[in-house]
Design an enzyme around this catalytic site. Structure first.
Site, PDB file in Angstrom:
ATOM      1  N   GLY A 243       0.673  -1.154  -0.078  1.00 41.47           N
ATOM      2  CA  GLY A 243       0.046  -0.011   0.130  1.00 41.47           C
ATOM      3  C   GLY A 243       0.667   1.364  -0.117  1.00 41.47           C
ATOM      4  O   GLY A 243       0.254   2.297  -0.141  1.00 41.47           O
ATOM      5  N   CYS A 351     -14.024   3.255 -28.288  1.00 42.63           N
ATOM      6  CA  CYS A 351     -14.970   4.241 -28.685  1.00 42.63           C
ATOM      7  C   CYS A 351     -15.833   4.416 -27.276  1.00 42.63           C
ATOM      8  O   CYS A 351     -16.665   3.692 -27.027  1.00 42.63           O
ATOM      9  CB  CYS A 351     -15.924   3.205 -29.462  1.00 42.63           C
ATOM     10  SG  CYS A 351     -15.005   2.642 -30.913  1.00 42.63           S
ATOM     11  N   GLU A 352     -15.024   5.429 -26.556  1.00 38.65           N
ATOM     12  CA  GLU A 352     -16.011   5.535 -25.415  1.00 38.65           C
ATOM     13  C   GLU A 352     -15.246   7.056 -24.682  1.00 38.65           C
ATOM     14  O   GLU A 352     -14.173   7.306 -24.667  1.00 38.65           O
ATOM     15  CB  GLU A 352     -15.314   4.409 -24.281  1.00 38.65           C
ATOM     16  CG  GLU A 352     -15.807   4.802 -22.909  1.00 38.65           C
ATOM     17  CD  GLU A 352     -16.247   3.513 -22.188  1.00 38.65           C
ATOM     18  OE1 GLU A 352     -16.783   2.369 -22.869  1.00 38.65           O
ATOM     19  OE2 GLU A 352     -16.445   3.549 -20.862  1.00 38.65           O
TER      20      GLU A 352
HETATM   21  N1  LLP Z   1      -1.127  -6.950  -0.320  1.00 40.00           N
HETATM   22  C1  LLP Z   1      -2.527  -6.989  -0.312  1.00 40.00           C
HETATM   23  C2  LLP Z   1      -3.350  -8.078   0.413  1.00 40.00           C
HETATM   24  C3  LLP Z   1      -3.018  -6.118  -1.189  1.00 40.00           C
HETATM   25  O1  LLP Z   1      -4.570  -6.215  -1.372  1.00 40.00           O
HETATM   26  C4  LLP Z   1      -2.455  -5.379  -2.527  1.00 40.00           C
HETATM   27  C5  LLP Z   1      -2.997  -4.658  -3.153  1.00 40.00           C
HETATM   28  C6  LLP Z   1      -1.176  -5.226  -1.925  1.00 40.00           C
HETATM   29  C7  LLP Z   1      -0.509  -6.160  -1.064  1.00 40.00           C
HETATM   30  C8  LLP Z   1      -0.084  -4.371  -2.898  1.00 40.00           C
HETATM   31  O2  LLP Z   1      -0.599  -3.145  -2.723  1.00 40.00           O
HETATM   32  P1  LLP Z   1       0.534  -1.985  -3.305  1.00 40.00           P
HETATM   33  O3  LLP Z   1       1.766  -1.956  -2.427  1.00 40.00           O
HETATM   34  O4  LLP Z   1       0.739  -2.283  -4.655  1.00 40.00           O
HETATM   35  O5  LLP Z   1      -0.376  -0.541  -3.054  1.00 40.00           O
HETATM   36  N2  LLP Z   1      -5.611  -1.306  -9.015  1.00 40.00           N
HETATM   37  C9  LLP Z   1      -5.457  -0.281  -7.893  1.00 40.00           C
HETATM   38  C10 LLP Z   1      -4.822  -0.910  -6.690  1.00 40.00           C
HETATM   39  C11 LLP Z   1      -5.459  -2.092  -6.144  1.00 40.00           C
HETATM   40  C12 LLP Z   1      -4.400  -2.619  -4.844  1.00 40.00           C
HETATM   41  C13 LLP Z   1      -4.989  -4.009  -4.341  1.00 40.00           C
HETATM   42  N3  LLP Z   1      -4.178  -4.616  -3.492  1.00 40.00           N
HETATM   43  C14 LLP Z   1      -4.571   0.709  -8.602  1.00 40.00           C
HETATM   44  O6  LLP Z   1      -4.137   0.874  -9.679  1.00 40.00           O
HETATM   45  O7  LLP Z   1      -4.231   1.649  -7.817  1.00 40.00           O
END
Ligand code: LLP
Length: 423
Positions: A243, A351-352
């Site tokens: 995160g 197309c959006e």
């Molecule tokens: N661990 C768990 C349990 C998670 O659900 C996630 C991300 C991570 C680690 C890794 O998180 P990161 O370090 O990449 O923030 N599609 C969205 C992000 C969704 C993240 C989902 N879970 C975007 O494009 O911002």
């Protein structure tokens, strides 16, 4: 008016005297000519150094969250640099195993793991399963009673902390589909059940508060919220999830992986947590490692309204602006640090009307049709969240290093689009 902030580019980004961009010793305009556009260009040294930073900051056991960017080459790279891998589905598990990552270096996630996915995880012997529901516990009980080996598990706890990020990226608030709630008593019940179960070996707790979190203090807050619970059970492991936020546009800054780890570890020490603390960064490892190259196809100026610059990709290679309203910068790699006095909307070819890459982009005055246009910080959640919308084929992925480009994912072909079509 301002030029592209150079710190948004990958670590090995470099300019020649005319401001032409190279990454990993490769001229990016030459890459666009050779491999076509759209194109994902990843700086391999950047990827490696960020994996190493994560291992140095958290120690062995820190896992790369593959959902941010996954292909065989990335799985191998993260493993070579000492990271474990977090996989969240049978598909991610399959790709990581196919890349040769040893199963005991994998952490299996998912809020709704199917019996088939759990069977795969148990049969291959993944290192950890992060248990997310009582139904999942029932399924593990059944599979292990039926003869599969008992897994080593963490219980995913929802600490009820509100991290300031997009609503869809929050996972630790009370109203969430993820994990066992702390306040409701579900987490307590889950830990007690797992401790006494003969079908699983409980070694720790897991909490993930959300994604794209810029303020390291939120992680400390989560640790404080979890501490009494963690200390009540004295389990040997605690994963704080992923995160950590990443700067995408001018004016944003992010804590480094090292700073994040320091805040988390300090909060743990302060709260008397003795468990080995680890994490699973995705975005922080890969986001800034890549740029996407597009070719400008049309420029439409609507007098008194705005100018639309259309490129040859769009929401199929980067759905983040459409999904989350995420912002990006844009620049011309032929003049990387040129002033960008003109405001335009950069759109894709789908197309959006929502197919926008940058809503209000600053670009150089002399941008013309045929230019290669690049967006930085596209290494996370672009390739993995891409689609075939409008039957647009997905771009290739290059790893560049030491003046060499390696194509690690090839461009999709029209025949690929028909491969599953049974007519
Ligand atoms: N661990 C768990 C349990 C998670 O659900 C996630 C991300 C991570 C680690 C890794 O998180 P990161 O370090 O990449 O923030 N599609 C969205 C992000 C969704 C993240 C989902 N879970 C975007 O494009 O911002």
């Amino acid at each position: 008016m301002s030029a592209l902030p150079f710190h948004l580019l990958p670590d090995t980004a470099d300019l020649d005297a005319a401001g032409r961009l190279s990454i990993g010793g490769c001229d990016v305009l030459d890459l666009a000519t050779e491999y076509g556009t759209p194109l994902f260009v990843y700086d391999e040294a950047h990827l490696r150094s960020h994996c190493r930073q994560a291992v140095e900051a958290f120690g062995p056991g820190v896992a790369y969250a593959t959902k941010a960017f996954l292909c065989g080459a990335m799985a191998k790279l993260a493993h070579e640099e000492g990271m474990d891998l977090d996989v969240a589905t049978g598909g991610e598990l399959h790709v990581a195993l196919a890349a040769g990552v040893p199963p005991d270096r994998l952490v299996m996630h998912g809020n709704n793991k199917s019996s088939a996915e759990l069977t795969m995880a148990l049969e291959t012997g993944v290192g950890r399963i992060v248990v997310d529901s009582f139904d999942e516990m029932d399924r593990i009980d059944r599979l292990v009673t039926g003869g599969l080996p008992a897994p080593t598990v963490l219980i995913r706890v929802n600490p009820g902390v509100e991290a300031h990020t997009h609503e869809y990226l929050q996972t630790g608030v009370v109203d969430s589909k993820f994990g066992f709630g702390l306040a409701s008593g579900a987490a307590q019940e889950a830990v007690e059940r797992a401790m006494h179960a003969e079908t699983m070996e409980l070694v720790g707790l897991h909490a993930h508060i959300g994604s794209q979190v810029f303020v390291a203090g939120f992680f400390a807050q989560a640790v404080r919220a979890l501490a009494p619970f963690v200390n009540a059970f004295r389990l040997p492991e605690l994963s704080i999830g992923g995160g950590l936020g990443v700067a995408y546009v001018e004016g944003e800054t992010n804590p480094s992986i090292r700073e994040w780890a320091e805040v988390v570890k300090f909060a743990c020490n302060d709260a008397g947590i003795t468990a080995k603390v680890t994490a699973e960064p995705g975005r922080a490892v890969v986001a800034r490692a890549a740029v996407t190259l597009y070719r400008v196809g049309t420029v439409k100026t609507l007098p008194g309204v705005r100018t639309y610059v259309a490129v040859d990709g769009g929401m199929s290679d980067n759905p983040r602006p459409v999904l989350y309203g995420s912002g990006y910068e844009a620049f011309l790699p032929r003049a990387t640090t040129a002033d960008r006095p003109k405001r335009v909307r950069i759109v894709g070819k789908h197309c959006e009307s929502g197919d926008v890459i940058v809503h209000d982009a600053a670009v150089p005055e002399d941008l013309v049709v045929g230019d290669i246009l690049a967006t930085p910080v596209t290494g996370a959640y672009g390739h993995t969240m891409g689609s075939n919308y409008n039957m647009v084929v997905r771009p290739p992925v290059l790893f560049v290093s030491g003046g060499e480009a390696r194509e690690v994912v090839r461009r999709e072909t029209y025949d690929d689009l028909l491969r599953r079509d049974l007519g």
